[in-house]
Structure formats: C-alpha cells, structure tokens
Scaffold this motif. Sequence first.
Motif, PDB file in Angstrom:
ATOM      1  N   PRO A  12      -3.383  -1.009  -6.972  1.00 14.94           N
ATOM      2  CA  PRO A  12      -1.703  -0.734  -7.623  1.00 14.94           C
ATOM      3  C   PRO A  12      -1.524  -0.404  -8.519  1.00 14.94           C
ATOM      4  O   PRO A  12      -2.525  -0.402  -8.800  1.00 14.94           O
ATOM      5  CB  PRO A  12      -1.493  -2.430  -7.148  1.00 14.94           C
ATOM      6  CG  PRO A  12      -2.105  -3.138  -6.454  1.00 14.94           C
ATOM      7  CD  PRO A  12      -4.120  -2.636  -6.768  1.00 14.94           C
ATOM      8  N   PRO A  13      -1.272   0.813  -8.600  1.00 11.19           N
ATOM      9  CA  PRO A  13      -0.903   1.805  -9.746  1.00 11.19           C
ATOM     10  C   PRO A  13      -0.626   0.477 -11.462  1.00 11.19           C
ATOM     11  O   PRO A  13      -0.858   1.461 -12.008  1.00 11.19           O
ATOM     12  CB  PRO A  13       1.247   1.863  -9.833  1.00 11.19           C
ATOM     13  CG  PRO A  13       1.121   2.058  -8.216  1.00 11.19           C
ATOM     14  CD  PRO A  13       0.472   1.098  -7.618  1.00 11.19           C
ATOM     15  N   ALA A  14       0.361  -0.525 -10.889  1.00 13.72           N
ATOM     16  CA  ALA A  14      -0.068  -1.504 -11.912  1.00 13.72           C
ATOM     17  C   ALA A  14      -0.069  -3.197 -11.562  1.00 13.72           C
ATOM     18  O   ALA A  14      -0.373  -3.299 -10.248  1.00 13.72           O
ATOM     19  CB  ALA A  14       1.485  -1.688 -12.482  1.00 13.72           C
ATOM     20  N   PRO A  15      -0.761  -4.142 -12.051  1.00 14.71           N
ATOM     21  CA  PRO A  15      -1.111  -5.156 -12.402  1.00 14.71           C
ATOM     22  C   PRO A  15      -0.305  -5.740 -11.333  1.00 14.71           C
ATOM     23  O   PRO A  15      -0.473  -6.705 -10.633  1.00 14.71           O
ATOM     24  CB  PRO A  15      -1.751  -6.210 -13.423  1.00 14.71           C
ATOM     25  CG  PRO A  15      -2.336  -4.439 -14.254  1.00 14.71           C
ATOM     26  CD  PRO A  15      -1.163  -3.385 -13.593  1.00 14.71           C
ATOM     27  N   ALA A  52      -4.216   8.799  -0.348  1.00 13.60           N
ATOM     28  CA  ALA A  52      -4.086   9.108  -2.030  1.00 13.60           C
ATOM     29  C   ALA A  52      -3.462   8.627  -3.514  1.00 13.60           C
ATOM     30  O   ALA A  52      -3.782   6.951  -2.492  1.00 13.60           O
ATOM     31  CB  ALA A  52      -2.356  10.306  -2.191  1.00 13.60           C
ATOM     32  N   GLU A  53      -4.818   8.478  -4.101  1.00  9.14           N
ATOM     33  CA  GLU A  53      -4.355   7.297  -5.150  1.00  9.14           C
ATOM     34  C   GLU A  53      -3.969   6.826  -5.773  1.00  9.14           C
ATOM     35  O   GLU A  53      -3.460   5.843  -6.269  1.00  9.14           O
ATOM     36  CB  GLU A  53      -5.943   7.283  -6.256  1.00  9.14           C
ATOM     37  CG  GLU A  53      -7.048   8.433  -5.667  1.00  9.14           C
ATOM     38  CD  GLU A  53      -8.019   6.510  -5.491  1.00  9.14           C
ATOM     39  OE1 GLU A  53      -7.657   5.964  -6.131  1.00  9.14           O
ATOM     40  OE2 GLU A  53      -8.674   6.808  -4.909  1.00  9.14           O
ATOM     41  N   GLU A  54      -2.621   7.789  -5.887  1.00  8.16           N
ATOM     42  CA  GLU A  54      -1.177   7.692  -6.276  1.00  8.16           C
ATOM     43  C   GLU A  54      -0.395   7.628  -5.197  1.00  8.16           C
ATOM     44  O   GLU A  54      -0.120   8.206  -4.581  1.00  8.16           O
ATOM     45  CB  GLU A  54      -0.946   8.520  -7.708  1.00  8.16           C
ATOM     46  CG  GLU A  54      -2.289   8.071  -8.388  1.00  8.16           C
ATOM     47  CD  GLU A  54      -1.579   6.578  -9.548  1.00  8.16           C
ATOM     48  OE1 GLU A  54      -0.262   6.422  -9.261  1.00  8.16           O
ATOM     49  OE2 GLU A  54      -2.931   6.371  -9.341  1.00  8.16           O
ATOM     50  N   PRO A  55       1.233   7.006  -5.190  1.00  8.70           N
ATOM     51  CA  PRO A  55       2.316   6.926  -4.166  1.00  8.70           C
ATOM     52  C   PRO A  55       2.700   8.823  -4.628  1.00  8.70           C
ATOM     53  O   PRO A  55       3.101   8.848  -5.714  1.00  8.70           O
ATOM     54  CB  PRO A  55       3.268   5.896  -4.656  1.00  8.70           C
ATOM     55  CG  PRO A  55       3.127   5.680  -5.823  1.00  8.70           C
ATOM     56  CD  PRO A  55       1.391   6.113  -6.393  1.00  8.70           C
TER      57      PRO A  55
END
Length: 304
Positions: A12-15, A52-55
């Motif tokens: 996820p982008p952040a925990p 992709a690693e990021e949205p």
Amino acid sequence: MFDIVEEQRVRPPAPHHRFEGIAFSPDGAFLAIATSESNMVFLYRHANGRVAEEPFATIQGARSGLKYPHDVAFSAAGDLMAVALRKQGIAVYENRGEGFAPEPAFVIRGPRSGLKFSDGVAFVGDHLAACNLESDSVSFYRMTSRSPLAFELEPSFELKDDSMYEPDGLAFSHCGRWLAVANHGKHTVAIFERAAGHELRYGPAPVALLGHRTFRYPHSVAFAPDGNYLFVTNAGANYFSVFEHRGRRWSRSPAARRIVGPDTVFREVNARCKSEGGPKGIAIHDNHLAICSPELGIVMYTLS
C-alpha cells in the motif's frame, strides 16, 4: 485443476491504507482498491499479470462521498464503478472518458433502500446487488436511467434465506447463473442459482452450502471466468480456498488451498483479532488472480 503461481506483491502507498476490496476493470486494464479507514479508492494500471507499483488515480476528499469504502465493483461495460460504503449506502461513479469522476453520480441510501451495513457490492445485468450484514440478506437495485444515472431506491428483489448470516462479500459468475455469498458470521459460503424466466431472481434456497472446517470468517468470493471454480478468501486464516463445480454439484472440500503471506505477520494480527490477518478482497480477470489485504497490499497470481 490449474496451477496457482504467484507473480508480484505491491505494498500500500502508506501503512494506514487498509486494502479491503478489489476489482478488475472489465478489460483488465486496471484494478480498483477500496481502502476502508483512509476513505479512498485507488486505481492501478494492470497488464499481463503485473500491476504498477503506484496508483495512477485516487478518488478521495469531501466531494467523493467516501466513508469507509469496503468493496468495489465495475459494470460490464466498465463505464460505472460502485463502492460499498458500509453504513453510508452504495455510491456509483461514472467514467467520463478521462477517468472516473471525483464525485458520485448517484448514491443508493436512506430508509427506503433497506441497506443495513453493506460490505459487498456487485453488478449483475442492469442491477446492483449489495450485502446486508445486519439483516442477513442481499438487496438488488434496478437501474432506471443511464443519463442522468439513476437507480431505484427500493430493492426490486431481496434474497433472504436461513443459510445467510452476516454476509460480507458476494460475486456473480460471468454468465449470471451463480451467486455466491460469503457468510462471515457463520463460516460458510452459500451458492444460489438464478431462477428460470426473465426476471432477475436467485434462490429461494441455495443449491449448495459450503461449510468446510477450514473456513475462518469468509470475506470475499470470486468465480473463475468459466464459472466452474469458486475462490474464497478467509479474513481469519492465512489462505484462500478453491471449490469446483462438478455437474450440478459443488465440491464440499477445497480442490485447492493457497497460503498468501508470512505466517509470522498473520499470527501477530490474528492474535489481536480472530477475524483479521488473512486475505480480504479477491478478483479474477482471464487467468489473472488478484488478492488484497491491509497487511499484504496486492498479491498477483497467474492461473495456468
């Protein structure tokens, strides 16, 4: 039976982003992720089993209307995206050619809707179906207009049966014949068949009630494209299971079971809450399988 090969993991982008629900767009070009506690929906590009690693896009903020988004689903044409908002109804977003609008085009909610703690949502034909965890039922809402977008606020059909208890997730087979409901509070999965005729009706009783001893708080379900396999995630166990359709019967025991994450991570979370730590949302497009959870993010598999 097929092999299940892990291909990729995306954090996820952040925990604090709790990945709860996941869906492929009909063409498989991207994945949508519902993040419950951070009130966002992420869109990730997807090609050939890789994400992709990021949205590339995020729906969030006051205009979005997102309040505890728990599940997400696309219409067959890919022009609509529905998000289950637990106690806030079902929000539907339109694809306007350059992406989904930042605010919902329509929201199904209020006393007339009969929605009671809705964790799961899915399109079937010109209807939206939603789980009602508190009333142990599935409600169906008919689309009345495409432009402007509108749905009936009262269910055109409500499926209620003793086999359902705290339904947490639901899925339809691609052909629309089968409806599977994950019963979080009963550790079972009920499978209903579409009734004969032109009206959209399922049941009234399930054609199969899967209650295998390995179920631990079933969370989400997904059918393989041919409709002959059903995948079930367990929020309280470190694996998902696969059940097979044979003739008119569904297998009572899993045809396959797959561990999804490090056992140490699962046990740490599960020790605090017996219904947490395991895989949550699940989605399938062609031979690509995607699973998400707060602890693991996105896990991609190939079915071969």
